[in-house]
Motif scaffolding. Structure first.
Motif, short mmCIF file in Angstrom:
data_model
loop_
_atom_site.label_atom_id
_atom_site.label_comp_id
_atom_site.label_asym_id
_atom_site.label_seq_id
_atom_site.Cartn_x
_atom_site.Cartn_y
_atom_site.Cartn_z
N GLY A 25 0.80 -1.22 0.00
CA GLY A 25 0.00 0.00 0.00
C GLY A 25 0.84 1.27 0.00
N ASN A 26 2.16 1.11 -0.04
CA ASN A 26 3.07 2.27 -0.04
C ASN A 26 3.59 2.53 -1.45
OD1 ASN A 26 4.37 2.93 3.01
ND2 ASN A 26 3.32 0.97 2.78
N ASN A 27 3.69 3.81 -1.80
CA ASN A 27 4.43 4.13 -3.01
C ASN A 27 5.90 3.79 -2.77
OD1 ASN A 27 2.74 5.16 -5.12
ND2 ASN A 27 2.20 6.83 -3.71
N PRO A 28 6.63 3.46 -3.85
CA PRO A 28 8.01 3.04 -3.67
C PRO A 28 8.90 4.12 -3.05
CG PRO A 28 7.24 2.58 -5.91
CD PRO A 28 6.18 3.39 -5.25
N VAL A 29 9.81 3.69 -2.19
CA VAL A 29 10.84 4.57 -1.63
C VAL A 29 12.18 3.89 -1.94
CG1 VAL A 29 11.47 5.95 0.39
CG2 VAL A 29 9.25 4.83 0.33
N PRO A 30 12.61 3.91 -3.18
CA PRO A 30 13.75 3.09 -3.57
C PRO A 30 15.08 3.66 -3.05
CG PRO A 30 13.04 4.43 -5.41
CD PRO A 30 12.06 4.67 -4.31
N PRO A 31 15.90 2.83 -2.42
CA PRO A 31 17.19 3.32 -1.95
C PRO A 31 18.19 3.57 -3.09
CG PRO A 31 16.95 0.97 -1.49
CD PRO A 31 15.65 1.43 -2.07
N GLU A 32 17.86 3.04 -4.27
CA GLU A 32 18.81 3.10 -5.39
C GLU A 32 19.27 4.50 -5.76
OE1 GLU A 32 16.47 0.96 -5.15
OE2 GLU A 32 17.13 -0.99 -5.85
N LEU A 33 18.42 5.50 -5.49
CA LEU A 33 18.82 6.86 -5.89
C LEU A 33 20.18 7.25 -5.31
CD1 LEU A 33 15.62 9.10 -5.64
CD2 LEU A 33 16.72 8.16 -7.67
N TRP A 34 20.51 6.64 -4.16
CA TRP A 34 21.77 6.99 -3.50
C TRP A 34 23.00 6.49 -4.24
CZ3 TRP A 34 22.43 10.78 -0.34
CH2 TRP A 34 21.36 11.20 0.45
N VAL A 35 22.83 5.50 -5.11
CA VAL A 35 24.03 5.02 -5.82
C VAL A 35 24.15 5.67 -7.21
CG1 VAL A 35 24.38 2.87 -4.60
CG2 VAL A 35 22.82 2.91 -6.53
N PHE A 36 23.24 6.57 -7.52
CA PHE A 36 23.38 7.33 -8.76
C PHE A 36 24.51 8.35 -8.60
CE2 PHE A 36 18.75 6.91 -10.54
CZ PHE A 36 18.94 5.54 -10.61
N PRO A 37 25.06 8.80 -9.74
CA PRO A 37 26.15 9.79 -9.61
C PRO A 37 25.67 11.11 -8.98
CG PRO A 37 25.79 9.15 -11.93
CD PRO A 37 24.80 8.39 -11.12
N ASP A 38 26.54 11.70 -8.18
CA ASP A 38 26.17 12.91 -7.43
C ASP A 38 25.78 14.08 -8.32
OD1 ASP A 38 26.77 11.51 -5.19
OD2 ASP A 38 28.61 12.61 -4.69
N TRP A 39 26.30 14.09 -9.56
CA TRP A 39 26.03 15.27 -10.40
C TRP A 39 24.60 15.31 -10.94
CZ3 TRP A 39 24.52 13.56 -15.12
CH2 TRP A 39 25.04 12.34 -15.58
N LEU A 40 23.87 14.24 -10.82
CA LEU A 40 22.49 14.25 -11.34
C LEU A 40 21.66 15.31 -10.60
CD1 LEU A 40 21.78 10.45 -11.72
CD2 LEU A 40 21.83 12.16 -13.55
N PRO A 41 20.84 16.05 -11.33
CA PRO A 41 20.12 17.16 -10.68
C PRO A 41 19.11 16.70 -9.63
CG PRO A 41 19.41 16.89 -12.98
CD PRO A 41 20.60 16.00 -12.79
N PHE A 42 18.70 15.42 -9.71
CA PHE A 42 17.71 14.96 -8.71
C PHE A 42 18.34 14.07 -7.65
CE2 PHE A 42 17.62 12.24 -12.49
CZ PHE A 42 17.89 10.99 -11.94
N HIS A 43 19.68 13.96 -7.64
CA HIS A 43 20.32 13.12 -6.62
C HIS A 43 19.89 13.59 -5.23
CE1 HIS A 43 23.39 11.41 -4.02
NE2 HIS A 43 23.59 10.51 -4.96
N PRO A 44 19.58 12.65 -4.34
CA PRO A 44 19.03 13.07 -3.03
C PRO A 44 19.94 13.98 -2.20
CG PRO A 44 19.25 10.65 -3.17
CD PRO A 44 19.51 11.20 -4.53
N HIS A 45 21.23 14.02 -2.47
CA HIS A 45 22.04 14.95 -1.65
C HIS A 45 21.68 16.39 -1.95
CE1 HIS A 45 24.75 15.77 -5.10
NE2 HIS A 45 25.13 16.81 -4.41
N ARG A 46 20.90 16.61 -3.01
CA ARG A 46 20.47 17.97 -3.35
C ARG A 46 19.15 18.34 -2.68
NH1 ARG A 46 23.66 19.49 -7.50
NH2 ARG A 46 24.67 17.76 -8.55
N TRP A 47 18.52 17.42 -2.04
CA TRP A 47 17.22 17.69 -1.42
C TRP A 47 17.40 18.46 -0.12
CZ3 TRP A 47 14.57 12.18 -1.53
CH2 TRP A 47 14.55 11.72 -2.86
N TRP A 48 16.29 19.02 0.36
CA TRP A 48 16.33 19.69 1.67
C TRP A 48 16.80 18.67 2.70
CZ3 TRP A 48 12.17 20.31 5.83
CH2 TRP A 48 12.56 21.26 6.78
#
Ligand code: LAN
Length: 728
Positions: A206-229
């Motif tokens: 019943g949950n929308n996905p919360v995939p951990p994979e975003l963290w192994v994407f390259p840091d330069w991607l504009p949506f990489h989670p290190h850019r989030w609040w």
């Protein structure tokens, strides 16, 4: 496990469940506060209860009446005579940082699933707190003043049950009725779905996905989670870990029973995937965008074929980030939500015998606060620096700092400020995507250790004021360390000229389209805020006055650009929208403070004039101002039913910053604030003062002292000056 149902739950929160004369607030280390229940008279005799304990417990202080104030300055002095009783021995002012109603569920569910016990007295007082906070219509809201929501009601219902309250308790019967009327727990917002899934009373499907994979994407991607609040990403780290492994508590009788209680329909017949975007109308503040819903469809498809090695690598990275965060913050973590999620991850991976588990348990106490109505979980491990910053400046600006009887208290405050400055960068620095911290001040304590732009600004100002403007004050913070704070501030200006909360804006604006939380606004990236911008520019201006040689050009340029940001962010009606306090009165006070420091006042600036007119148009017949927390929700001024002392002070300070030429509105405001002062110098608690993420109110109970004292003291001098001018 120590979760025996309590036998003696009262019907009402008014009934005493523990002996309040036995509670003590311990203030240790760097301003850490924890509440302790003493077991017998002998212990009580050794550790007497003092005014600070009694005040926050709501017990009478029995202080003598002060000589009635004859003018605003003596009212401010009386206020401070009282407020000094609430200063802890280490120099700071502890406070109750409550308000949000979605924090205790994390605390109690997280503790339950990891087998971390509470003391019996704590459990009783938590129950009492929820009894006291239950809405008259049943259930709980997202914050203490809000109407019932599924988020608040379903989660706090679980809390009560876990703590041992019987399902037939009248408050729970009523809450259940309210929950079912709102559609039942199936329509709980995303963070609620998450906590219920952890507890095994909501299916992970019943949950929308919360995939951990975003963290192994390259840091330069504009949506990489290190850019989030920072709050969003710090919660997302353990959340995606726990989602990735579909962590859930083992079934037991309580869980089976909750599955029946929380839903009007049969739990086992619920079509879970179709609940992912089912959000109750009472809760919905930020609906999903089509972009997000589309993304969820893709991610959902990915979940059914998630590539195991990639998921493993992503989980490993998330776990490392959790450990780094724990170690960087002395196991406080950035905030209360990540605190409990990190604990679950550590209990799962490291085990309940581990040092990490022990340290999480020890620091869980830092988030427990006992108030007059029972025990709550606080928004952070306190608001230590924030509160001491304002009262220190108030003392200096009003002249109370010079009075002999306040000297020890003031030097105590300076010592605390010196201690609280962060002296190093975090242990795990770049690898944890952290912003520099050396020289910064945090919102709460040095151990928590996060740079906040405006806390650094207010901390720096407070030190500059005491060290430079109070004769004979020791110079505890060296020139070099003041300069370190300035370096931090200069490094935090965004390209729009404004300042955000913890970091620079790191990601593109369109990331807000991916806000998954439904109940919070503007949480995906940092944004520039007039309040934060002001604290920075005022601190830099004052620093520059005392040390004109240090990075002079950089400071000038920064201030100039920041003022332009303030000009741009003024609303057409004349006010500034507040994101951290309620609401227009709060931010307009800050903005006019900034403008005054660059010579923009009612006389000289159209911006200041417009702002004054806006504020004057909102002054009430009784001389005060009153603005509802709803202003923050809807982005427009919403009148409060009652006049508020704290907002009256903000509005009046704003008029004085702008050098408003007519004394009359200021005199009327002063009268109102003085009329509400009690004989012992204090003011009563009124409506909640703060806010975050547009939709959640949070309490700053010390504001009713710092801003009253500050405003009255300033108004005294201000009105005298006007009088002198008028008399030639
Ligand atoms: C705070 C409290 C202080 C506040 C100010 C310093 C007043 C502000 O000017 C900058 C932002 C800051 C530091 C802030 C950010 C968000 C916080 C940490 C909080 C409002 C206190 C609680 C809140 C936090 C996000 C609560 C947990 C909820 C989540 C959605 C993660």
């Amino acid at each position: 496990m120590a979760y025996n149902p309590l036998q003696d739950v009262p019907l009402s929160g008014k009934t005493q469940v523990t002996d309040y004369s036995r509670w003590r607030l311990a203030v240790t280390q760097d301003g850490r506060h924890t509440w302790h229940y003493l077991q017998n008279d002998e212990e009580c005799a050794k550790w007497p209860q003092v005014a600070l304990d009694k005040y926050w417990l709501g017990l009478p202080l029995d202080l003598p009446a002060l000589p009635p104030a004859k003018d605003p300055l003596s009212a401010a002095r009386n206020g401070y005579t009282f407020y000094k009783h609430l200063q802890a021995e280490d120099g700071h002012w502890p406070g109750e940082y409550g308000g949000p109603m979605f924090l205790m569920p994390g605390l109690v569910i997280g503790s339950y699933v990891t087998g971390m016990p509470f003391k019996q007295e704590e459990k009783k007082e938590m129950i009492r707190y929820l009894l006291n906070r239950a809405h008259p219509d049943g259930g709980w809201g997202i914050h203490v003043e809000g109407d019932p929501t599924v988020f608040g009601t379903a989660l706090n219902y679980c809390v009560m049950r876990i703590l041992g309250v019987n399902a037939e308790h009248p408050t729970l019967v009523k809450a259940r009725g309210c929950l079912h009327k709102l559609g039942g727990a199936a329509g709980i917002p995303a963070w609620g779905k998450f906590w219920l899934s952890i507890l095994n009373v909501y299916d992970w499907e019943g949950n929308n996905p919360v995939p951990p994979e975003l963290w192994v994407f390259p840091d330069w991607l504009p949506f990489h989670p290190h850019r989030w609040w920072i709050h969003t990403r710090t919660v997302y780290i353990p959340m995606s870990y726990l989602y990735g492994i579909r962590y859930k508590m083992e079934e037991n009788d309580l869980i089976l029973s909750l599955r029946e209680e929380l839903y009007p329909q049969n739990y086992y017949s619920i079509d879970w995937p179709s609940q992912r975007n089912n959000i109750a109308a009472a809760d919905l503040y930020m609906p999903h965008t089509t972009v997000l819903d589309t993304l969820y469809l893709i991610l959902g498809a990915y979940e059914s074929c998630a590539i195991p090695p990639l998921r493993r690598a992503a989980l490993d990275k998330c776990y490392k980030l959790v450990v780094n965060e724990d170690e960087n913050t002395g196991y406080q973590t950035l905030g209360p939500v990540s605190k409990m999620m990190n604990l679950i991850v550590r209990a799962h991976v490291d085990g309940t015998e581990s040092e990490a588990y022990r340290l999480h348990m020890e620091t869980r106490d830092d988030f427990l606060w006992l108030g007059a109505d029972g025990m709550m979980m606080t928004g952070t491990n306190g608001s230590q620096l924030w509160d001491i910053g304002f009262i220190s400046q108030a003392l200096v600006e009003t002249g109370l700092a010079k009075e002999e009887e306040n000297r020890d208290s003031l030097i105590g405050a300076l010592k605390w400020l010196e201690m609280a400055q962060i002296k190093e960068h975090p242990k795990h620095f770049e690898v944890s995507y952290r912003h520099p911290t050396k020289g910064a001040w945090p919102f709460s304590t040095r151990t928590q250790g996060y740079t906040v732009s405006d806390c650094t600004g207010e901390g720096l100002k407070a030190v500059l004021y005491i060290q430079n403007d109070v004769a004979g004050a020791p110079k505890l913070v060296s020139y070099r360390r003041l300069a370190d704070a300035v370096d931090i501030l200069l490094g935090m200006q965004n390209s729009d000229g404004g300042f955000a909360s913890y970091e620079l804006i790191r990601g593109p604006g369109w990331l807000e389209w991916l806000n998954p939380a439904e109940v919070f606004g503007d949480i995906m990236i940092e944004h520039s805020y007039p309040e934060c911008t002001t604290s920075v520019i005022t601190a830099l201006s004052i620093f520059k006055k005392h040390y004109p040689d240090y990075r002079h050009k950089d400071i000038e340029r920064t201030i100039h650009r920041a003022v332009e940001f303030l000009h741009k962010s003024q609303r057409p009606e004349g006010g500034w929208f507040g994101s951290w306090g309620i609401c227009f009165t709060y931010a307009t006070q800050f903005a006019l403070e900034s403008l005054s420091l660059v010579g923009e006042t009612f006389e000289t600036s159209e911006y200041a004039r417009k702002a004054c007119k806006f504020l004057i148009s909102k002054q009430r017949a009784d001389g005060g101002w009153g603005e509802s927390y709803k202003s923050c929700e809807v982005g427009k001024w919403v009148e409060h039913a009652g006049t508020q002392v704290v907002q009256t002070c903000w509005a009046t300070m704003a008029l004085m910053y702008a050098e408003y030429p007519d004394p009359e509105p200021i005199e009327r405001a002063v009268k109102l604030v003085m009329s509400r002062q009690r004989a012992d110098g204090s003011w009563a608690q009124e409506a909640i003062e703060g806010v975050f993420n547009k939709n959640v109110a949070i309490a700053y109970p010390n504001f009713k002292f710092s801003f009253t004292i500050w405003m009255l003291g300033r108004a005294h001098h201000y009105l005298e000056n006007l009088k002198n001018k008028a008399n030639g």
